[in-house]
Design a protein around this motif. Structure first.
Motif, PDB file in Angstrom:
ATOM      1  N   UNK A   8       0.734  -1.209  -0.113  1.00 23.11           N
ATOM      2  CA  UNK A   8      -0.047  -0.053   0.019  1.00 23.11           C
ATOM      3  C   UNK A   8       0.932   1.246  -0.106  1.00 23.11           C
ATOM      4  N   UNK A   9       2.173   1.076   0.215  1.00 24.96           N
ATOM      5  CA  UNK A   9       2.940   2.260   0.356  1.00 24.96           C
ATOM      6  C   UNK A   9       3.544   2.500  -1.001  1.00 24.96           C
ATOM      7  N   UNK A  10       3.549   1.739  -1.891  1.00 27.49           N
ATOM      8  CA  UNK A  10       3.969   1.778  -3.358  1.00 27.49           C
ATOM      9  C   UNK A  10       3.138   2.749  -4.090  1.00 27.49           C
ATOM     10  N   UNK A  33       6.166  -0.762   7.015  1.00 27.49           N
ATOM     11  CA  UNK A  33       6.112   0.055   8.217  1.00 27.49           C
ATOM     12  C   UNK A  33       4.662   0.747   8.398  1.00 27.49           C
ATOM     13  N   UNK A  34       4.124  -0.113   9.138  1.00 29.85           N
ATOM     14  CA  UNK A  34       2.575   0.486   9.375  1.00 29.85           C
ATOM     15  C   UNK A  34       2.547   1.568   9.902  1.00 29.85           C
ATOM     16  N   UNK A  35       3.118   2.342  10.578  1.00 27.91           N
ATOM     17  CA  UNK A  35       3.345   3.666  11.396  1.00 27.91           C
ATOM     18  C   UNK A  35       3.185   4.609  10.326  1.00 27.91           C
ATOM     19  N   UNK A  36       4.396   4.478   9.221  1.00 21.50           N
ATOM     20  CA  UNK A  36       4.428   5.354   8.239  1.00 21.50           C
ATOM     21  C   UNK A  36       3.538   5.417   7.188  1.00 21.50           C
ATOM     22  N   UNK A  37       3.018   4.231   6.946  1.00 18.13           N
ATOM     23  CA  UNK A  37       1.722   3.967   5.995  1.00 18.13           C
ATOM     24  C   UNK A  37       0.534   4.699   6.655  1.00 18.13           C
ATOM     25  N   UNK A  38       0.048   4.749   7.991  1.00 18.63           N
ATOM     26  CA  UNK A  38      -1.053   5.319   8.599  1.00 18.63           C
ATOM     27  C   UNK A  38      -0.808   6.791   8.448  1.00 18.63           C
ATOM     28  N   UNK A  39       0.600   7.473   8.236  1.00 19.49           N
ATOM     29  CA  UNK A  39       0.594   8.717   8.097  1.00 19.49           C
ATOM     30  C   UNK A  39       0.401   9.153   6.678  1.00 19.49           C
ATOM     31  N   UNK A  40       0.908   8.122   5.978  1.00 23.26           N
ATOM     32  CA  UNK A  40       0.752   8.651   4.459  1.00 23.26           C
ATOM     33  C   UNK A  40      -0.523   8.507   3.968  1.00 23.26           C
ATOM     34  N   UNK A  41      -1.287   7.589   4.436  1.00 24.97           N
ATOM     35  CA  UNK A  41      -2.577   7.218   3.852  1.00 24.97           C
ATOM     36  C   UNK A  41      -3.776   7.659   4.652  1.00 24.97           C
ATOM     37  N   UNK A  42      -3.771   8.665   5.368  1.00 27.51           N
ATOM     38  CA  UNK A  42      -4.972   9.345   5.877  1.00 27.51           C
ATOM     39  C   UNK A  42      -5.254   8.563   7.035  1.00 27.51           C
ATOM     40  N   UNK A  44      -5.390   5.277   7.590  1.00 27.46           N
ATOM     41  CA  UNK A  44      -6.339   4.116   7.556  1.00 27.46           C
ATOM     42  C   UNK A  44      -5.721   2.865   8.312  1.00 27.46           C
ATOM     43  N   UNK A  45      -6.444   1.994   8.388  1.00 32.32           N
ATOM     44  CA  UNK A  45      -6.094   0.778   9.321  1.00 32.32           C
ATOM     45  C   UNK A  45      -5.097   0.216   8.577  1.00 32.32           C
ATOM     46  N   UNK A  46      -3.799  -0.115   9.552  1.00 28.82           N
ATOM     47  CA  UNK A  46      -2.692  -0.739   8.858  1.00 28.82           C
ATOM     48  C   UNK A  46      -2.194  -2.082   9.491  1.00 28.82           C
ATOM     49  N   UNK A  47      -1.565  -2.756   8.855  1.00 24.90           N
ATOM     50  CA  UNK A  47      -1.091  -4.109   9.302  1.00 24.90           C
ATOM     51  C   UNK A  47       0.440  -4.323   8.814  1.00 24.90           C
ATOM     52  N   UNK A  48       1.279  -4.826   9.745  1.00 21.13           N
ATOM     53  CA  UNK A  48       2.767  -4.887   9.439  1.00 21.13           C
ATOM     54  C   UNK A  48       2.745  -6.303   8.534  1.00 21.13           C
ATOM     55  N   UNK A  49       3.628  -6.240   7.422  1.00 16.91           N
ATOM     56  CA  UNK A  49       3.938  -7.627   6.597  1.00 16.91           C
ATOM     57  C   UNK A  49       5.329  -7.566   6.093  1.00 16.91           C
ATOM     58  N   UNK A  50       5.836  -8.533   5.872  1.00 17.87           N
ATOM     59  CA  UNK A  50       7.073  -8.487   4.906  1.00 17.87           C
ATOM     60  C   UNK A  50       6.858  -9.782   4.088  1.00 17.87           C
ATOM     61  N   UNK A  51       6.608  -9.730   2.691  1.00 15.53           N
ATOM     62  CA  UNK A  51       6.588 -10.659   1.823  1.00 15.53           C
ATOM     63  C   UNK A  51       7.672 -11.543   1.836  1.00 15.53           C
ATOM     64  N   UNK A  52       8.963 -10.929   2.048  1.00 12.04           N
ATOM     65  CA  UNK A  52      10.183 -11.559   1.916  1.00 12.04           C
ATOM     66  C   UNK A  52      10.364 -12.677   3.012  1.00 12.04           C
ATOM     67  N   UNK A  53       9.702 -12.570   4.061  1.00 12.95           N
ATOM     68  CA  UNK A  53       9.880 -13.366   5.262  1.00 12.95           C
ATOM     69  C   UNK A  53       8.542 -14.166   5.669  1.00 12.95           C
ATOM     70  N   UNK A  54       7.348 -13.587   5.513  1.00 16.13           N
ATOM     71  CA  UNK A  54       6.164 -13.997   5.915  1.00 16.13           C
ATOM     72  C   UNK A  54       5.772 -15.409   5.486  1.00 16.13           C
ATOM     73  N   UNK A  55       5.533 -16.320   6.245  1.00 14.30           N
ATOM     74  CA  UNK A  55       4.705 -17.488   5.761  1.00 14.30           C
ATOM     75  C   UNK A  55       3.149 -17.500   5.764  1.00 14.30           C
TER      76      UNK A  55
END
Length: 425
Positions: A8-10, A33-42, A44-55
């Motif tokens: 969502x940050x892209x 970085x859900x904190x930065x996402x929340x600031x950039x996207x007015x 909205x609800x955010x959740x942390x994820x990392x496609x490079x690591x998450x199962x």
């Protein structure tokens, strides 16, 4: 409807979240970085994820209550992560979506991620696309759609940055022979298509090329953006392919080896399936650009983009010279005499000389490595040097060679390099 947007940050993700929120959709934005996402996207609800690591197990709790998922995540440069993010990470996400009973998944892929794929970028995207399609080939349990998008034009997009910079140059640079064919789509039309697919009532299980209404050459694309910027036509100078390849190897500008290969192979497709699936007829590029007229800020950004690496290199040269010259070129007697004027002699003088030179070289190398805050570190060090010299050797302000006055110009260069750094992840 509750939609989870990954990446969502892209560029695409930010536009999609904004459009969905404007349409009254409950959106959760996922990113590293859900904190930065929340600031950039007015907010909205955010959740942390990392496609490079998450199962898949990591995704399961995040997907509870989600009606649809849109995966906009993508890397511009590999860094050894294409397979991890585009392929393995996306597979884990899709497996979890299927297990959780998510109704619809939209995968934003890339034009060329098909059986003809040869680049690591395309191969990693195709592997994830195939995995999603094979989970439920007919879409009976989980609807899915793979959107193989072409070049996306719009403020903030990498393609717009590249071709906008080319368009703003005093002479237009022709990429290769200027005959590479692309079929760009404006980001507004891409987002409108995704939104229509999310709200589509009929089931869907398809791979769709997302392109504009007509192919064009890279020369025509550059000319369109120059016209949009309000700049008069200028002569064209061909930039040989070997120069482009050298720039990608050196990491200069937004062009990568992968994107260069994609441009050479052509980036066109059939727009009819997109129209059939969404009812959306993408606008011609000139019309799409006219919907959001260029501003002075757009022209300034386009003109500064080619200067960004040049300014960084120039600043790096200053710092490297500041470290290498006293160590390798300046006579030892001259160094001793200068240090004596600030009260340093003997071993402390040698230690100060070596420490200062090593620090200067480290800052220069950090700038060449494009480490964030390297320019700001240089500013702090330079202000420290200036304060010491101004206190101990105030006569340098009147030096005919501008020994201290030139620091003001270097300060301006360093501030410009720092200001041009990207603050977002």
């Amino acid at each position: 409807m509750h939609v989870l947007v990954i990446g969502a940050g892209g560029f695409v993700g930010r536009h999609l979240v904004g459009r969905l929120v404007a349409n009254g959709v409950h959106v959760t934005a996922a990113g590293r970085d859900p904190g930065r996402l929340a600031q950039a996207l007015c907010g909205v609800s955010t959740v942390r994820c990392d496609l490079a690591q998450d199962s898949a197990d990591d995704w399961l709790p995040r997907l509870r209550g989600m009606d649809a998922v849109v995966n906009c995540a993508g890397l511009i440069r590999d860094g050894g992560r294409y397979a991890m993010v585009h392929d393995q990470g996306a597979r884990s996400l899709f497996d979890a979506c299927y297990a959780c009973g998510v109704s619809r998944v939209v995968q934003v892929s890339a034009l060329g991620a098909d059986t003809s794929a040869t680049t690591r970028y395309h191969l990693s995207k195709r592997a994830a696309d195939d995995h999603l399609a094979n989970l439920d080939p007919s879409g009976g349990r989980m609807d899915w759609v793979v959107l193989r998008r072409s070049l996306i034009i719009g403020r903030g997009g990498q393609s717009s940055v590249l071709f906008g910079a080319l368009a703003a140059l005093p002479l237009t640079l022709r990429l290769g022979r200027g005959r590479w064919r692309v079929q760009p789509i404006h980001v507004d039309d891409l987002i409108a298509g995704i939104v229509r697919l999310l709200f589509r009532k009929a089931s869907i299980a398809a791979r769709i090329d997302v392109v504009g209404p007509e192919p064009m050459t890279t020369d025509a694309l550059t000319a369109s953006l120059r016209h949009w910027l309000g700049l008069a036509p200028v002569p064209i100078v061909r930039l040989p392919r070997w120069m482009l390849a050298a720039a990608t190897r050196l990491g200069i500008g937004p062009v990568t080896r992968e994107s260069l290969t994609m441009l050479e192979a052509g980036n066109t497709g059939d727009v009819d399936p997109l129209i059939a699936a969404t009812g959306l007829v993408p606008a011609r590029l000139d019309i799409a650009l006219a919907r959001t007229p260029a501003t002075d800020a757009d022209r300034l950004a386009a003109r500064l983009m080619p200067l960004k690496p040049v300014l960084r290199w120039l600043l790096a040269v200053v710092w490297l010279a500041g470290g290498i010259v006293p160590l390798a070129l300046t006579p030892a007697a001259t160094n001793r005499a200068l240090l004596a004027q600030v009260g340093l002699t003997g071993t402390p003088a040698i230690a100060a000389l070596v420490a200062g030179a090593v620090l200067d070289i480290a800052i220069g190398l950090a700038l060449l490595a494009r480490l964030r805050r390297a320019a700001m570190a240089g500013i702090v060090v330079m202000l420290g040097y200036t304060a010491i010299l101004a206190t101990t050797m105030p006569a340098l302000w009147a030096d005919p060679f501008g020994a201290l006055v030139k620091n003001v110009a270097i300060l301006g260069l360093a501030l410009a390099v720092h200001a041009l750094e990207n603050d977002h992840g």
